[in-house]
Write an enzyme that holds these catalytic residues in place. Sequence first.
Site, short mmCIF file in Angstrom:
data_model
loop_
_atom_site.label_atom_id
_atom_site.label_comp_id
_atom_site.label_asym_id
_atom_site.label_seq_id
_atom_site.Cartn_x
_atom_site.Cartn_y
_atom_site.Cartn_z
N CYS A 122 0.82 -1.23 0.00
CA CYS A 122 0.00 0.00 0.00
C CYS A 122 0.85 1.28 0.00
CB CYS A 122 -0.94 0.01 1.19
SG CYS A 122 -2.02 -1.43 1.25
N HIS A 264 -3.15 7.08 3.23
CA HIS A 264 -3.58 5.79 2.70
C HIS A 264 -4.97 5.48 3.26
CE1 HIS A 264 -3.86 1.71 1.56
NE2 HIS A 264 -3.60 1.21 2.75
N ASN A 294 -10.17 -0.16 0.32
CA ASN A 294 -8.72 -0.07 0.32
C ASN A 294 -8.21 -0.60 -1.02
OD1 ASN A 294 -5.97 -0.41 0.65
ND2 ASN A 294 -6.11 -1.39 2.66
O1 UT7 Z 1 -3.49 -1.64 3.92
C1 UT7 Z 1 -3.38 -2.40 5.11
C2 UT7 Z 1 -4.47 -3.42 5.13
N1 UT7 Z 1 -5.01 -3.81 6.38
C3 UT7 Z 1 -5.55 -3.00 7.30
O2 UT7 Z 1 -5.51 -1.80 7.23
C4 UT7 Z 1 -6.28 -3.66 8.45
C5 UT7 Z 1 -6.37 -2.79 9.66
N2 UT7 Z 1 -7.33 -3.35 10.59
C6 UT7 Z 1 -8.66 -3.11 10.51
O3 UT7 Z 1 -9.10 -2.35 9.65
C7 UT7 Z 1 -9.57 -3.72 11.55
O4 UT7 Z 1 -8.79 -4.42 12.51
C8 UT7 Z 1 -10.63 -4.71 10.93
C9 UT7 Z 1 -11.67 -3.93 10.14
C10 UT7 Z 1 -9.95 -5.73 10.05
C11 UT7 Z 1 -11.36 -5.41 12.08
O5 UT7 Z 1 -11.95 -4.45 12.92
P1 UT7 Z 1 -11.78 -4.55 14.49
O6 UT7 Z 1 -12.53 -3.44 15.10
O7 UT7 Z 1 -10.31 -4.65 14.80
O8 UT7 Z 1 -12.54 -5.91 14.82
P2 UT7 Z 1 -11.98 -7.18 15.59
O9 UT7 Z 1 -11.01 -7.92 14.78
O10 UT7 Z 1 -11.60 -6.74 16.98
O11 UT7 Z 1 -13.30 -8.03 15.72
C12 UT7 Z 1 -14.40 -7.63 16.56
C13 UT7 Z 1 -15.50 -8.65 16.39
C14 UT7 Z 1 -15.00 -10.08 16.50
O12 UT7 Z 1 -16.03 -10.83 17.13
P3 UT7 Z 1 -15.94 -11.21 18.69
O13 UT7 Z 1 -14.66 -11.99 18.84
O14 UT7 Z 1 -15.91 -9.89 19.42
O15 UT7 Z 1 -17.18 -11.99 18.91
C15 UT7 Z 1 -14.87 -10.51 15.07
O16 UT7 Z 1 -15.02 -11.91 14.91
O17 UT7 Z 1 -16.07 -8.53 15.08
C16 UT7 Z 1 -16.04 -9.80 14.43
N3 UT7 Z 1 -15.87 -9.55 13.00
C17 UT7 Z 1 -16.88 -9.29 12.18
N4 UT7 Z 1 -18.21 -9.22 12.39
C18 UT7 Z 1 -18.98 -8.92 11.33
C19 UT7 Z 1 -14.69 -9.50 12.30
N5 UT7 Z 1 -14.96 -9.22 11.00
C20 UT7 Z 1 -16.31 -9.09 10.91
C21 UT7 Z 1 -17.17 -8.79 9.85
N6 UT7 Z 1 -18.51 -8.72 10.09
N7 UT7 Z 1 -16.74 -8.57 8.59
#
Ligand code: UT7
Length: 337
Positions: A122, A264, A294
């Site tokens: 990225c 970004h 993204n």
């Molecule tokens: O260019 C670089 C590319 N990558 C990035 O920039 C990634 C950076 N990270 C992020 O953008 C965020 O970490 C994510 C969007 C990927 C995830 O968001 P988050 O607020 O960190 O969520 P999390 O991983 O803490 O998950 C919270 C909950 C979990 O459930 P439990 O364990 O609390 O029951 C996940 O299983 O949300 C759940 N979850 C979802 N629920 C619905 C994870 N993905 C999803 C989804 N839909 N798509």
Amino acid sequence: MDYAARITGTGSAFPETRMTNDDIALKLTEVGLKTSDQWIRERTGIVERRISDVNNSAEHNSSLGERAAQMALEMAGRKPDDIDQIIYATCSPDTIIPATACWLQSKIKAHNAWAMDINAACSGFVYGTVIAEQFIRTGRSKTVLVIGAEVLSQFVNWHDRTICILFGDGAGAAIVERESAKSPQRIISSHLVSDGRLSELLHVPAGGSNMEITPERYARSMHKMRMNGKEIFKVAVRTLTECALRSLEQWGMRVDRLDWFVPHQANLRIIEAVANRLGLPMDRVVVNLDRFGNTSAATIPTALDEAIRDGRIQPGQTVLVDAFGAGLTAGGFLFRW
Ligand code: UT7
């Protein structure tokens, strides 16, 4: 004679197909996974993204790059023959061999150029522009085409709901040209960093020379992206803030003098956290992530192009671009449009 490098034209292109959050939710239901428009909007700020049809050659990576390059050339008032160097930033190339830059070179008929790909994920467009600037400042290049383009939908695991909601396809381009070092309109300062200790945070295990794609690995989606989203989030906020501050400090520029910040586009919460740490109000931050997701190396040039074409970024204004990506790679540069 001392030279500087100036961005003189930008362009952008996207595939036709829009995939909304509801479309993704429906697609995931088919494999027994749940997500929702509300979750994706609240956690990422993304509403929809564009997805290439790889059976349509007009939507291949280099074809999106071609459209973006033509727009950038037109804005700069240059012809393909004027280009003497092409830097194509991508981590989702048309082919492993040859470089996508060479496919693109043939498409736009830039036969006086030499062409290469770079992979800084990225951060690719920022790395590419700083490389262009260096070639221009030494007098080696005069007119460089820098492209950031991706078709990452091909590397997304559509069975992983933390990844497939994030990425979209697209291309952005910039013409970077030789300018007098005294010109106010130029690239002013830059800062690039990498930390290979963080390589595993976002990687594609199979498909490189150290792991071929066998049927068993294919079944386990090892040719698709693996990501530790939570960890990347934290590193991203810290690194983007540091790179932005370093680029500003080099020029002795205060944040309140900055006209525009083009970060970004990975997650709106990351962008807001960085803006907040820099003390920048969100009305000076360019965001296109809501409509395109993204697009990796394409996020910054497409966002820049949009803000230049709709008149937000005006001649003489100072713009800071800032990126992070897999590697970990990161970097920023400050320029006057
Ligand atoms: O260019 C670089 C590319 N990558 C990035 O920039 C990634 C950076 N990270 C992020 O953008 C965020 O970490 C994510 C969007 C990927 C995830 O968001 P988050 O607020 O960190 O969520 P999390 O991983 O803490 O998950 C919270 C909950 C979990 O459930 P439990 O364990 O609390 O029951 C996940 O299983 O949300 C759940 N979850 C979802 N629920 C619905 C994870 N993905 C999803 C989804 N839909 N798509």
